[in-house]
Each structure stands twice: as structure tokens, then as C-alpha cells.
Design an enzyme around this catalytic site. Structure first.
Site, short mmCIF file in Angstrom:
data_model
loop_
_atom_site.label_atom_id
_atom_site.label_comp_id
_atom_site.label_asym_id
_atom_site.label_seq_id
_atom_site.Cartn_x
_atom_site.Cartn_y
_atom_site.Cartn_z
N CYS A 125 0.83 -1.21 0.00
CA CYS A 125 0.00 0.00 0.00
C CYS A 125 0.87 1.26 0.00
O CYS A 125 1.45 1.60 -1.03
CB CYS A 125 -1.00 -0.02 1.17
SG CYS A 125 -2.28 1.24 1.01
N HIS A 230 -3.74 -4.77 0.39
CA HIS A 230 -3.16 -5.29 1.64
C HIS A 230 -3.31 -6.81 1.69
O HIS A 230 -4.33 -7.31 2.19
CB HIS A 230 -3.88 -4.68 2.86
CG HIS A 230 -3.54 -3.27 3.13
ND1 HIS A 230 -2.63 -2.87 4.09
CD2 HIS A 230 -3.97 -2.13 2.53
CE1 HIS A 230 -2.52 -1.55 4.09
NE2 HIS A 230 -3.33 -1.07 3.16
N GLU A 232 -2.05 -8.79 3.69
CA GLU A 232 -2.13 -9.25 5.09
C GLU A 232 -3.55 -9.12 5.65
O GLU A 232 -3.85 -9.70 6.69
CB GLU A 232 -1.13 -8.48 5.96
CG GLU A 232 -1.52 -7.07 6.38
CD GLU A 232 -1.36 -6.01 5.29
OE1 GLU A 232 -1.13 -6.36 4.12
OE2 GLU A 232 -1.47 -4.81 5.64
#
Ligand code: MN
Length: 267
Positions: A125, A230, A232
């Protein structure tokens, strides 16, 4: 106690977010705090890597960035605050778009050191935006307000629940790594974005609806990739979302390449 021929476990540095001194904060009022987000640590560690938050330390300190680069095998740039327009030669168009020049300087220094050492860098990001700046590109300070798109790429309420499709560039590195999925679904938590693409980077994926750059890769030199979404925070229970694991695996393979030590010796 030998681990036989198991692959060496790469040591991955993770850049930190900076919470400036805040006299109203309940803990450590008036002190600067450094933090990382739990999902990010777990996402990296899920593929047998050791994660080390890399704090901003003055370059002159013995335990400063030169020592980190020596010890670590790769770097992940954490998401977070806006990149400061001054970091790419622009001026903030609004007072709340001033970004975080302190963090920019710290991360730009880390990126240059890791790439100079031939060690891989993965930007998430803000990290993808920072890589574009590190290579000489520019950013949109705000995608919608500056007219780059009419589609919002961030929503404070649903946060990582905001999804959009991306088109992976045909025959790109990312298409090969992902097995050429073409169009796929990612989350979106950014109001800034890549504007002028830096020389030395090539686009790997674009937002399907507006063509904004969502993934880049360095053409030459060390393994260096940035993704605007993202991984994650991706919902692993949703089979329609992009499986980012191959990107992480490629990054960690590059990091393991810097660990030509004990594990590869004859038993
Ligand atoms: Mn997006």
C-alpha cells in the site's frame, strides 16, 4: 540437532509506523511510539520467515540501518500514513495531506540500502507508493479530489471490506507468479495512488474500473515489488479474493537467496 537440508529461514525486516508524541495519549503521553500491525507480522511469518520490526534509528548509530541491512535478508514496507508530497518534489494541496516526511526519509533510506545490497523489497500500500517515489515517480495526493478517478479506493467504515477488481498485465511477472489469473479481486484502503510511474518500474496490475496502478515491479536489480492492496488483510475465507501467497513465496525465495550459509552445506 541438525535440521538437515531444510531451507534456511529468511530474516525479514518490517518497517515501522510512527505515532508522534501525543500529550493526550493514555500510555507514554508526549513520547514517540513505533508500531506494526499484527496481521502484517502474521502474514509474513505464515510462510516460515522470521519477522523483525526495523525501527528508525539515526544512520550514525552503531545499531543503525547499515547494521540492519547486514543482518536481514529482505524488507517489507508497512502500510500506514500518507507519503509527504515534499518527498517527491510537490507541495501539499491541503493541510491534512501533509503526510509523514519523517517516516518517508527513514523508509527511503532503508529501501536504497536494501536494494544496493541486492536484497529484496516488498512494498504494501503506502509501501508501493514509497517505492514509486524512491525510483523517481510521483503520487496523487488524493485520487478522487484530484480527478484521477471517480471510484473511491477507501472507506473508513467498511475498511478492508472495500473490494475491487484488478487486471493483471498480460505476460507480466505478476501474471507468471500468479499463474495468469487475469482479473481478480483485492481489497482497497488508499486515498493516494501512483501518478507518474517511476523510470525503472513496470506496471504489473491496474484497477479494473479506472486503470489506476495497483502493482509495480522493478525492471532491473534486486527483487522489488509493490502492491497497492493489503495481502495481510485479505479475507482468506473468501475464495473469490486473490490468493497472495505466491507473491510472498517469490519474495521469500529471493530473501533465502541471501542466506547461502549453513543449511546448504553437506550434512
Ligand atoms: Mn485500490
Amino acid at each position: 540437532m541438525s535440521e538437515g537440508l531444510s531451507a534456511p529461514r529468511p530474516r525479514i525486516g518490517l518497517s515501522c509506523c510512527i505515532s508522534p508524541a501525543d500529550p493526550e495519549r493514555g500510555v507514554y503521553p508526549g513520547k514517540t511510539l513505533l508500531y506494526v500491525e499484527q496481521s502484517m507480522v502474521r502474514w509474513i511469518a505464515a510462510d516460515d520467515a522470521l519477522v523483525y520490526p526495523v525501527p528508525p534509528v539515526p544512520p550514525s548509530a552503531p545499531g543503525g540501518p547499515a547494521a540492519w541491512v547486514d543482518d536481514l535478508d529482505g524488507l517489507v514496507l508497512h502500510g500506514g500514513s500518507d507519503v509527504a508530497p515534499g518527498s517527491y518534489g510537490s507541495i501539499p494541496l491541503r493541510s491534512d495531506w501533509e503526510g509523514d516526511p519523517v517516516r518517508d526519509a527513514y523508509e527511503l533510506d532503508l529501501v536504497r540500502r536494501f536494494l544496493d545490497a541486492g536484497k529484496p523489497v516488498l512494498g504494501i500500500c503506502r509501501g508501493a507508493q514509497l517505492l514509486n517515489v524512491a525510483f523517481g515517480g510521483t503520487l496523487w495526493q488524493d485520487l478522487v479530489e484530484q480527478g484521477a478517478t471517480t471510484t473511491t479506493h477507501t472507506d473508513r467504515v467498511i475498511y478492508d471490506g472495500l473490494l475491487h477488481e484488478i487486471d493483471v498485465e498480460p505476460e507480466s511477472w505478476l501474471a507468471r507468479v500468479l499463474g495468469a489469473p487475469g482479473r481478480c479481486l483485492v481489497n482497497s484502503i488508499h486515498h493516494q495512488g501512483l501518478r507518474e510511474l517511476a523510470p525503472g518500474l513496470e506496471v504489473q496490475a491496474r484497477s479494473a474500473r479506472d486503470g489506476l496502478v495497483e502493482a509495480v515491479r522493478a525492471i532491473e536489480g534486486s527483487w522489488c515489488v509493490g502492491v497497492q492492496w493489503h495481502p495481510e488483510l485479505s479475507d482468506r475465507s473468501d475464495p473469490t479474493m486473490l490468493d497472495d501467497a505466491p507473491i510472498r513465496a517469490s519474495f521469500l525465495d529471493a530473501a533465502r537467496g541471501n542466506r547461502g550459509d549453513t543449511e546448504t552445506q553437506e550434512p
